[in-house]
Design a protein around this motif. Structure first.
Motif, mmCIF file in Angstrom:
data_model
loop_
_atom_site.group_PDB
_atom_site.id
_atom_site.type_symbol
_atom_site.label_atom_id
_atom_site.label_comp_id
_atom_site.label_asym_id
_atom_site.label_seq_id
_atom_site.Cartn_x
_atom_site.Cartn_y
_atom_site.Cartn_z
ATOM 1 N N PHE A 175 5.026 -1.947 -7.314
ATOM 2 C CA PHE A 175 4.725 -0.836 -6.567
ATOM 3 C C PHE A 175 5.737 0.190 -6.876
ATOM 4 C CE2 PHE A 175 5.023 1.677 -2.711
ATOM 5 C CZ PHE A 175 3.852 1.877 -2.669
ATOM 6 N N LEU B 123 0.843 -1.172 -0.126
ATOM 7 C CA LEU B 123 0.056 0.010 -0.032
ATOM 8 C C LEU B 123 0.759 1.321 0.041
ATOM 9 C CD1 LEU B 123 -1.982 -2.341 1.051
ATOM 10 C CD2 LEU B 123 -2.940 -0.753 2.654
ATOM 11 N N SER C 253 -3.866 6.877 -1.903
ATOM 12 C CA SER C 253 -3.780 5.149 -2.360
ATOM 13 C C SER C 253 -4.414 5.248 -3.808
ATOM 14 C CB SER C 253 -5.271 4.748 -1.383
ATOM 15 O OG SER C 253 -6.553 5.521 -1.608
ATOM 16 N N ASP D 147 -2.273 -0.611 -5.367
ATOM 17 C CA ASP D 147 -1.622 -1.514 -4.492
ATOM 18 C C ASP D 147 -0.721 -2.292 -5.432
ATOM 19 O OD1 ASP D 147 -2.897 -0.277 -2.341
ATOM 20 O OD2 ASP D 147 -3.976 -1.961 -1.938
ATOM 21 N N GLY E 16 -6.350 -6.165 -1.148
ATOM 22 C CA GLY E 16 -5.969 -5.285 -1.911
ATOM 23 C C GLY E 16 -6.575 -4.066 -2.484
#
Length: 442
Positions: A426, A64, A247, A114, A110
């Protein structure tokens, strides 16, 4: 504004019965740390700390957020408006634990934004994070309303990560640093004589702010950047925790908070300041959705650049797709104002590499730096250890992975191997300037 960062090189991280840093070893009192984090937010239902080291045969998913552990010597909060009250950022003294990061991981769930980190093997070549010791904060929350939503705020876990980074950082608060970084941003109207005649360069940053529902976007001093307008800021504010990652945004295209704290393009501009250029600072813009919002931002950016006397500009966006319209328009309006631009972004050229790289293009864009193709397919074998939950790749709408494809099957296979797009690493394209990728000439 003068920012001084005292650095401590972390060579090993252990879980023990005290919080300490000695001879390159960071020890974390796991039980006391978890108790503190749970006390800060009663939405957290499950929490653990797991260490992943460079070279480990370990896959971390869903990731995250990543944050560098730090503390402020004067006791002010590390992330104003987030971990505590809004206070000034951008000057003073920090202590930083280098060579490691707090990595926030979903134990069960998730989200679209993410991603994946591989610590060893072929996958480690795709991401900067494999070079760091990952202090993985693995958890779950009672935010049940987000369970089956592709977009998740993941508020409790992400902010627990920021609190953990500050909590760990405080271990070295009273210790003498091993080395220092110093960044001084002089008032624009009161520059040293040695900078006279050097080209004036401004950096335009376009952080993610597309979601009109609040809580998903990047935050500036805790303020949701969907409600933001372009503003001239000191680059030291960016390095000092004034901005944190949100996010939202496909994983490989994001700027994590760690990247904001160590924004490589800003550091390079500081390194050249007074030598080859006069660094005029940062115009902090945003990436909204409506066309009038995009045009308003572009006009304001161009006017600020002109009033600063910019000779050249660097424009960089967090994301791709819809944000490409803001990214391109900003470059064109600056070019029309007589300010040549270098653009930095990743691209979406399709799995075969032959599609149009950005949603929109213009002939005036003559200097673009690509940090990767989000659509490139990657296939990797199983890892011995998984931190988190591999099923999130199939189930939770993570960008770059899927639950079913008639030719490729599902992303996370039953034997532990994976197939996914570059999109799913990520912050894998590291648009802030960390890129582990290079161009190949044919």
């Amino acid at each position: 504004m003068k920012l001084k960062i005292g650095n401590f090189e972390v060579k090993k991280v252990c879980l023990g019965e005290k919080n300490a840093f000695e001879s390159g070893t960071l020890t974390i009192d796991k039980q006391a740390t978890l108790a503190y984090l749970k006390e800060c937010d009663d939405h957290i239902t499950d929490l653990d700390i797991v260490i992943a080291n460079p070279g480990d045969d370990t896959r971390i998913v869903p990731v995250l957020e990543t944050i560098e552990p730090r503390c402020r010597v004067d006791g002010r909060t590390l992330f104003p408006g987030v971990t505590d009250a809004v206070v000034p950022a951008g000057e003073g003294e920090l202590k930083a634990l280098k060579g490691c990061c707090v990595t926030v991981v979903g134990k069960e769930w998730g989200s679209f934004g993410d991603g994946v980190i591989d610590m060893g093997g072929e996958g480690a070549k795709h991401t900067y994070w494999s070079k760091l010791i990952n202090i993985c904060l693995v958890g779950d929350t009672d935010e049940d309303f987000e369970r089956h939503e592709q977009q998740k705020c993941n508020h409790a876990l992400r902010w627990a990560g920021h609190r953990l980074a500050e909590y760990i950082g405080n271990v070295v608060k009273s210790q003498a640093a091993e080395s220092f970084e110093e960044y001084e941003f002089e008032p624009v109207a009161n520059r040293a004589a040695k900078k006279n005649g050097l080209p004036n360069v401004v950096l335009v940053m376009q952080p993610q702010s597309q979601m009109e529902a609040l809580g998903y976007n990047d935050l500036w001093y805790g303020w949701d950047m969907n409600k933001y307008l372009p503003t001239f800021v000191s680059p030291t504010e960016v390095l000092d925790g004034a901005i944190i990652s949100g996010s939202f945004m496909p994983a490989s295209s994001k700027w994590s908070t760690y990247e904001m704290q160590n924004f490589a393009t800003i550091k390079e501009l500081f390194a050249e300041d007074g030598k080859s250029l006069n660094f005029m600072g940062v115009i902090m813009s945003m990436l909204n959705v409506a066309l009038d919002q995009k045009e308003r931002a572009a006009v304001m950016v161009a006017n600020m650049a002109k009033n600063l006397g910019a000779d050249y500009a660097i424009v960089t966006e967090e994301g791709y797709g819809n944000p490409d319209a803001d990214y391109v328009r900003c470059q064109i309006i600056l070019e029309d104002a007589g300010i040549p631009v270098v653009g930095i972004s990743n691209e979406c050229t399709g799995r075969d590499g032959f599609s149009q790289p950005l949603v929109t293009l213009d002939a005036k864009m003559t200097a673009l730096v690509s940090s990767g193709n989000v659509s490139e397919l990657i296939e990797l074998p199983a890892c011995k250890t998984v931190i988190g939950n591999m099923e999130a790749m199939n189930r939770d709408g993570m960008s770059g992975s899927w639950g079913y494809d008639e030719k490729l099957g599902k992303s996370a296979r039953d034997d532990g191997s994976i197939i996914m797009e570059d999109n799913n690493w990520f912050c894998g394209d590291h648009i802030s300037g960390f890129s582990v990728k290079t161009m190949i000439e044919y």
